[in-house]
Design a protein around this motif. Structure first.
Motif, mmCIF file in Angstrom:
data_model
loop_
_atom_site.group_PDB
_atom_site.id
_atom_site.type_symbol
_atom_site.label_atom_id
_atom_site.label_comp_id
_atom_site.label_asym_id
_atom_site.label_seq_id
_atom_site.Cartn_x
_atom_site.Cartn_y
_atom_site.Cartn_z
ATOM 1 N N UNK A 1 0.823 -1.208 0.000
ATOM 2 C CA UNK A 1 0.000 0.000 0.000
ATOM 3 C C UNK A 1 0.863 1.267 0.000
ATOM 4 N N UNK A 2 2.068 1.187 0.563
ATOM 5 C CA UNK A 2 2.936 2.355 0.635
ATOM 6 C C UNK A 2 3.432 2.819 -0.719
ATOM 7 N N UNK A 3 3.510 1.925 -1.683
ATOM 8 C CA UNK A 3 3.992 2.302 -3.014
ATOM 9 C C UNK A 3 2.864 2.818 -3.893
ATOM 10 N N UNK B 1 2.155 10.340 -9.029
ATOM 11 C CA UNK B 1 2.904 10.535 -10.268
ATOM 12 C C UNK B 1 1.990 10.420 -11.476
ATOM 13 N N UNK B 2 1.108 9.412 -11.482
ATOM 14 C CA UNK B 2 0.195 9.243 -12.611
ATOM 15 C C UNK B 2 -0.782 10.404 -12.736
ATOM 16 N N UNK B 3 -1.238 10.935 -11.618
ATOM 17 C CA UNK B 3 -2.155 12.074 -11.660
ATOM 18 C C UNK B 3 -1.457 13.304 -12.232
ATOM 19 N N UNK B 4 -0.237 13.577 -11.787
ATOM 20 C CA UNK B 4 0.509 14.737 -12.300
ATOM 21 C C UNK B 4 0.827 14.549 -13.778
ATOM 22 N N UNK B 5 1.245 13.354 -14.153
ATOM 23 C CA UNK B 5 1.521 13.067 -15.558
ATOM 24 C C UNK B 5 0.268 13.244 -16.407
#
Length: 114
Positions: free
Chosen positions: A2-4, A11-15
């Motif tokens: 869950x930590x990863x 990162x995916x949201x910003x990308x």
């Protein structure tokens, strides 16, 4: 496991945001060019802007001066009044830092006009 998931999803949201912004901008520009608009309209706002390093240095300098003045005024208020020092220091520092950024914003607008 869950930590990863949190850093990956961030990162995916910003990308995704950057990808949507850039692809939409590209499609709009291509549509304007197909309609016969001159490509120089995309560079209109960038002719008279100040270099970014000048804006950053100006705002950083005013922010740091605001923090310094805030600490000084908070020390004076703490020494010569009966106000609670736990409230005086953060309030004065944040107020003066915000005032410094506000002055920096207006100075940046004047820098762009010159």
């Amino acid at each position: 496991m869950e930590g990863i998931l949190i850093p990956i999803s961030l990162f995916l949201a910003i990308f995704g945001i950057f990808y949507l912004y850039l692809s939409t901008r590209n499609k709009e520009r291509l549509a304007l060019i197909e309609k016969g608009a001159d490509a120089s309209i995309f560079m209109k706002g960038r002719q008279h802007t100040a270099p970014i390093w000048k804006v950053i240095i100006l705002n950083l300098a005013l922010l740091l001066m605001g923090i310094g003045i805030g600490v000084f005024l908070a020390s004076l208020l703490d020494t010569y009044t009966t106000l609670d020092n736990e409230a005086v220091y953060p309030a004065t520092i944040f107020f003066m830092a915000g005032l410094g950024l506000f002055v920096g914003f207006h100075m940046t607008k004047n820098l762009d006009k010159a």
